[in-house]
Design an enzyme around this catalytic site. Structure first.
Site, PDB file in Angstrom:
ATOM      1  N   CYS A  16      -3.238   0.209   0.677  1.00  0.00           N
ATOM      2  CA  CYS A  16      -4.277   1.164   1.079  1.00  0.00           C
ATOM      3  C   CYS A  16      -3.647   2.378   1.758  1.00  0.00           C
ATOM      4  O   CYS A  16      -3.386   2.366   2.964  1.00  0.00           O
ATOM      5  CB  CYS A  16      -5.282   0.493   2.006  1.00  0.00           C
ATOM      6  N   CYS A  56      -5.629   3.890   4.595  1.00  0.00           N
ATOM      7  CA  CYS A  56      -5.679   3.096   5.847  1.00  0.00           C
ATOM      8  C   CYS A  56      -4.368   3.251   6.618  1.00  0.00           C
ATOM      9  O   CYS A  56      -4.367   3.331   7.836  1.00  0.00           O
ATOM     10  CB  CYS A  56      -5.850   1.605   5.570  1.00  0.00           C
ATOM     11  N   ASP A  57      -3.253   3.228   5.903  1.00  0.00           N
ATOM     12  CA  ASP A  57      -1.955   3.086   6.569  1.00  0.00           C
ATOM     13  C   ASP A  57      -1.067   4.330   6.505  1.00  0.00           C
ATOM     14  O   ASP A  57      -0.006   4.360   7.121  1.00  0.00           O
ATOM     15  CB  ASP A  57      -1.199   1.896   5.958  1.00  0.00           C
TER      16      ASP A  57
END
Ligand code: NDP
Length: 310
Positions: free
Chosen positions: A134, A137-138
């Protein structure tokens, strides 16, 4: 045991749209969101191809908006996972993660799909230590660092472009000699100064002391001029497609070899009356937010008609 007219499992555009239609039809739907509330779109950045948003909209925002719209009409949307179903006879029984049991006259399955991994031991070894599926997300953790994205589709290009805005350099590792992504995404990637596309490369391992420090690649694997290549990276992002989340239903419903649930003649109907399917879990072809939303609408209309006819 709780009894509901319409149970919706999953909470992406398909599940939430089904909840809007089912609640407006007075079916008082109960929806279980699943592992990832809001579904895959909560892990993307701008959605630029959903009609009605000329400037685009953040995926997470759009999911919140659709949820709010469903809740305005009375949909009961709950966090939690359905771990077991019994479709042997109506009303159908489902069991929640906490062991609660619900009986439902109709069920709409909208469990979507989850990110795939290459299957390397190193992906597990470095999970949370440099390996991610992701980017949105990261990506934040890799500001001014070097990362790699694996894949050649729209997701990989989108992730590479997103990361290119944060990281110093992005490698895009593509196993074929071409990208499969749409032309507009291909052009954006090829024109990005800090993205280097490694065509015909496969990843065979990762290395690093306390986290990912690099990847072992093979160029033109299996060919006479096969070559081993190592790249130094701080993060390794997978963007190689998704697996449909259908395991819990396989005992009752037919799936194809990949796991997509088979429906009747392009409708949301399954061979079990009153059990309908919507969104990516049954769509190996289009897999778009708009097509998922449309199939959620169809599934709810089918549920309403099924209950009326009964
Ligand atoms: P795709 O299935 O389109 O692409 C997967 C990519 O991963 C392909 O390039 C594939 O390679 C590669 N791949 C698969 N397995 C491996 C492996 N084991 N090793 C190396 N590479 C591998 O998935 P996407 O998630 O990119 O897209 C899914 C759908 O969602 C598509 O229809 C896409 O258009 C859509 N989408 C649309 C977006 C938008 O419009 N904004 C954004 C994101 C997705 P190969 O080509 O060799 O098979």
């Amino acid at each position: 045991m709780e009894h509901v007219k319409c149970l919706i499992i999953g909470s992406g555009p398909a599940g939430y749209t089904a909840a809007i239609y089912a609640s407006r039809a007075n079916l008082k739907p109960v929806e279980y969101c699943g592992l990832l509330t809001g579904g895959q779109l909560t892990q993307t950045t701008m959605v630029e191809n959903f009609p009605g948003y000329p400037q685009g909209v953040l995926g997470g925002q759009m999911m919140n908006d659709i949820r709010e719209q469903a809740e305005r009409f009375g949909a009961d949307i709950r966090d939690g996972i359905i771990t077991k179903v019994d479709f042997s006879k109506a009303p159908y029984k489902v069991t929640t993660e906490e062991g609660g049991e619900i009986e439902a006259d109709t069920v709409i399955i909208a469990t979507g799909a989850s990110a795939k991994y290459l299957g390397l031991d190193d992906e597990k070894k470095y999970n949370g230590m440099g390996v991610s599926a992701c980017a949105t997300c990261d990506g934040f953790f890799y500001r001014k660092k070097t990362v790699a994205v694996v894949g050649g589709g729209d997701t990989a290009c989108e992730d590479a472009l997103y990361l290119a805005g944060l990281a110093k350099k992005v490698y895009l590792i593509v196993r074929k000699p071409f990208l499969r992504a749409s032309k507009v995404m291909q052009e954006r990637v090829m024109n990005a100064e800090n993205i280097e596309v490694l065509f015909e490369h496969n990843t065979i391992g990762l290395y690093g002391e306390n986290g990912v420090e690099g990847a072992h690649l093979v160029k033109r694997r299996g060919e006479a001029d096969e070559e081993k290549v190592d790249i130094q990276i701080d993060g390794f992002f997978l963007a190689i497609g998704h697996k449909p989340n259908s395991d819990v239903f396989k005992e009752w419903l037919e799936t194809d070899e990949v796991g997509y649930i088979k429906t009747i003649d392009g409708t949301p109907r399954t061979k079990i009356p009153g059990v309908f399917v919507a969104g990516d879990v049954a769509d190996p072809v289009y897999r778009q937010a708009i097509t998922a939303a449309a199939s959620g609408c169809k599934a709810a209309l089918e549920a309403e008609r099924y209950l009326l006819n009964k």
